[in-house]
Scaffold this motif. Structure first.
Motif, PDB file in Angstrom:
ATOM      1  N   LYS A 290       0.821  -1.210   0.000  1.00 47.95           N
ATOM      2  CA  LYS A 290       0.000   0.000   0.000  1.00 47.95           C
ATOM      3  C   LYS A 290       0.856   1.261   0.000  1.00 47.95           C
ATOM      4  O   LYS A 290       0.330   2.345  -0.230  1.00 47.95           O
ATOM      5  N   TRP A 291       2.134   1.134   0.257  1.00 45.30           N
ATOM      6  CA  TRP A 291       2.995   2.307   0.296  1.00 45.30           C
ATOM      7  C   TRP A 291       3.283   2.817  -1.122  1.00 45.30           C
ATOM      8  O   TRP A 291       3.365   2.032  -2.074  1.00 45.30           O
ATOM      9  N   PRO A 292       3.452   4.113  -1.289  1.00 41.24           N
ATOM     10  CA  PRO A 292       3.767   4.621  -2.640  1.00 41.24           C
ATOM     11  C   PRO A 292       5.137   4.184  -3.139  1.00 41.24           C
ATOM     12  O   PRO A 292       5.336   4.037  -4.346  1.00 41.24           O
ATOM     13  N   LEU A 293       6.114   4.005  -2.227  1.00 41.83           N
ATOM     14  CA  LEU A 293       7.466   3.563  -2.601  1.00 41.83           C
ATOM     15  C   LEU A 293       7.976   2.601  -1.537  1.00 41.83           C
ATOM     16  O   LEU A 293       7.913   2.890  -0.348  1.00 41.83           O
ATOM     17  N   VAL A 390      20.232   1.834   6.565  1.00 40.17           N
ATOM     18  CA  VAL A 390      19.098   1.547   7.456  1.00 40.17           C
ATOM     19  C   VAL A 390      17.859   2.225   6.885  1.00 40.17           C
ATOM     20  O   VAL A 390      17.874   3.439   6.576  1.00 40.17           O
ATOM     21  N   ALA A 391      16.781   1.448   6.747  1.00 43.25           N
ATOM     22  CA  ALA A 391      15.451   1.970   6.351  1.00 43.25           C
ATOM     23  C   ALA A 391      14.444   1.499   7.398  1.00 43.25           C
ATOM     24  O   ALA A 391      14.335   0.293   7.656  1.00 43.25           O
ATOM     25  N   GLU A 392      13.726   2.456   8.003  1.00 43.25           N
ATOM     26  CA  GLU A 392      12.790   2.091   9.065  1.00 43.25           C
ATOM     27  C   GLU A 392      11.540   2.973   8.987  1.00 43.25           C
ATOM     28  O   GLU A 392      11.573   4.093   8.435  1.00 43.25           O
ATOM     29  N   VAL A 393      10.477   2.424   9.574  1.00 46.07           N
ATOM     30  CA  VAL A 393       9.185   3.132   9.546  1.00 46.07           C
ATOM     31  C   VAL A 393       9.312   4.441  10.305  1.00 46.07           C
ATOM     32  O   VAL A 393       9.873   4.500  11.406  1.00 46.07           O
ATOM     33  N   SER A 394       8.810   5.503   9.732  1.00 46.98           N
ATOM     34  CA  SER A 394       8.984   6.844  10.307  1.00 46.98           C
ATOM     35  C   SER A 394       8.259   7.007  11.636  1.00 46.98           C
ATOM     36  O   SER A 394       8.687   7.794  12.485  1.00 46.98           O
ATOM     37  N   ASN A 421      10.255  11.014   2.834  1.00 49.62           N
ATOM     38  CA  ASN A 421       9.179  10.047   2.603  1.00 49.62           C
ATOM     39  C   ASN A 421       8.220  10.013   3.792  1.00 49.62           C
ATOM     40  O   ASN A 421       8.624  10.147   4.943  1.00 49.62           O
ATOM     41  N   SER A 422       6.945   9.838   3.478  1.00 48.08           N
ATOM     42  CA  SER A 422       5.932   9.862   4.550  1.00 48.08           C
ATOM     43  C   SER A 422       5.851   8.548   5.316  1.00 48.08           C
ATOM     44  O   SER A 422       5.329   8.527   6.430  1.00 48.08           O
ATOM     45  N   HIS A 423       6.355   7.446   4.740  1.00 47.03           N
ATOM     46  CA  HIS A 423       6.206   6.137   5.374  1.00 47.03           C
ATOM     47  C   HIS A 423       7.497   5.646   6.046  1.00 47.03           C
ATOM     48  O   HIS A 423       7.431   4.918   7.036  1.00 47.03           O
ATOM     49  N   PHE A 424       8.617   5.971   5.503  1.00 49.07           N
ATOM     50  CA  PHE A 424       9.883   5.475   6.073  1.00 49.07           C
ATOM     51  C   PHE A 424      10.971   6.535   5.941  1.00 49.07           C
ATOM     52  O   PHE A 424      10.895   7.424   5.076  1.00 49.07           O
TER      53      PHE A 424
END
Length: 456
Positions: A290-293, A390-394, A421-424
């Protein structure tokens, strides 16, 4: 001197003259009288001849003849009265036709009218005829349209009341009867509309004829017999929905366990129930779609711009999507295996030698309460100057800067950060050396919020 004939005596009587009796006269006068008598006789004969040629003499012999003469005198008067009454009847008919539709009188009223007409034709005194006319007007309605409406609405009683109410009351001064009040066609229509509105006010709503005709057909129509295939399809869809809800509930439970406990407990959980990891991974992918990216694609794009000889270690690889997207050699590590390239292990203790990896990747895998152990293990396997991505939920970060300061104390420095980014959020660190703090030192910035999914 001469003898008179017998008819001479009767002639004066026929002419309406009194008979003259003969008297004795002197001689001189007798001659003069004789000439005069002759002249009279001559005139009488002329008159008699004229009367005989026109009408024979008929003498009234009895009283019956006198009565017949009187009747003949009255006959023209009677005939004229009958013709006048017939003309009045015609005028009334024309007025009824102009005012409204022809009225349907009852049989009694028709008989009364016939008797009135017969009496009018037979004749009589003018006073008697006026009385009869008044009686007929009382029994007959003023307007045929009104009569029809009153009969339809309330019956004969209402007709009588309306007739008595509508009739003009004669004033004591004027004895002559006034003509009845007649409505025009427009007034009659308006009165009909008002009556209908008054009726419809208090009338209960009726079902139309079409609806009544269609109602039995709707009842008689039988529903189509459901096919077994439709039953099976519905049952299958229901089972799928129920399974989906159950999987969602289990995914939320597993996600909570992974974030609330250490990695060793999560490894034991998936070893005891291998299907649980598959279920968790399926739920995780449905959320990320569901995430845009997706952050994996962003990391793969960055690595494709670097040399393909760099060795990459993917901590928490899942289905090995990163290894499939780049040409670099990749070591895949996770708590359970969904691909043959995956090495099942605890990410705090990976089976790699020290300083053997160029790039270490944590893509949405800093789960559990021992995040410090993961970062120290990455520092161990990275070469000096190696890259940590590192990529993590915001939503997990309360304060990004405290997190960055805590990471730098473990032997890294911040190279870049992407918070757009709004999600991560995406961070790049470079290894500077071994950790600068001991194992017992507390780093509050490494405590991230658990990523919990709510029921929807």
């Amino acid at each position: 001197m001469f003898e008179e004939p017998e008819w001479a005596e009767a002639a004066p009587v026929a002419a309406g003259l009194r008979p003259v009796t003969s008297r004795p006269l002197p001689a001189a006068a007798s001659q003069n009288n004789g000439s005069k008598c002759r002249q009279l006789l001559a005139t009488l004969r002329i008159l008699e001849a004229a009367s005989l040629s026109q009408n024979p003499p008929s003498l009234p012999s009895s009283d019956s003849e006198e009565e017949e003469v009187e009747r003949k005198k009255k006959c023209p008067k009677k005939a004229s009265f009958a013709s006048a009454s017939a003309e009045v009847g015609k005028k009334r008919k024309k007025k009824c036709q102009k005012q409204g539709p022809p009225c349907s009188y009852s049989e009694e009223e028709v008989e009364r009218k016939k008797t009135c007409r017969k009496q009018a034709l037979l004749g009589g005194n003018s006073a008697e005829e006026e009385k009869r006319k008044r009686k007929c007007q009382k029994h007959a309605p003023l307007n045929p349209a009104q009569h029809l409406d009153d009969v339809d609405q309330t019956g004969p009683k209402a007709w009588k009341n309306s007739a008595t109410n509508d009739l003009p009351k004669p004033s004591p001064e004027s004895t002559s009867p006034k003509p009845p009040h007649t409505l025009s066609r427009k007034q009659w229509r308006n009165r009909q509309k008002n009556k209908r509105r008054h009726k419809n006010k208090f009338r209960s709503p009726e079902v139309p004829d079409q609806a009544l005709a269609e109602a039995p057909t709707e009842k008689t129509e039988m529903p189509p017999v459901p096919r077994t295939e439709s039953h099976e399809a519905r049952a299958g869809a229901l089972r799928a929905r129920m399974a989906q809800r159950l999987d969602g509930a289990r995914f939320r439970y597993l996600n909570e366990q992974l974030y609330s406990g250490p990695s060793s407990a999560a490894q034991r959980l998936f070893q005891e129930d291998p299907e649980a990891f598959l279920l968790y991974h399926r739920g995780f992918q449905s959320q990320v779609k569901k995430w845009p990216l997706q952050p994996v694609d962003r990391i793969a794009k960055d690595l494709r711009q670097r040399p393909a000889s760099l060795v990459v270690a993917d901590f928490g690889c899942g289905d090995c999507r990163l290894a499939s997207s780049i040409r670099n050699p990749v070591h895949c590590f996770d708590l359970a295996s969904l691909d043959p390239r995956v090495t099942v292990c605890d990410m705090a203790q990976v089976p790699l030698e020290d300083e053997s990896v160029d790039v270490a990747v944590f893509c949405l895998s800093l789960m559990g309460t021992n995040i410090r152990d993961f970062l120290e293990e990455a520092n161990r396997v990275l070469k000096p100057g190696g890259l940590l991505k590192v990529a993590e939920v915001s939503s997990r970060f309360e304060d990004v800067w405290t997190f960055l300061r805590a990471v730098t104390k473990l032997g890294f420095k911040v190279v870049s950060k992407d918070l757009t980014n709004s999600h991560f959020f995406l961070f790049d660190f470079q290894k500077t050396g071994p950790p600068q703090v001991g194992p017992k030192a507390q780093l509050s910035g490494l405590k991230l919020q658990p990523c919990l999914y709510k029921r929807r």
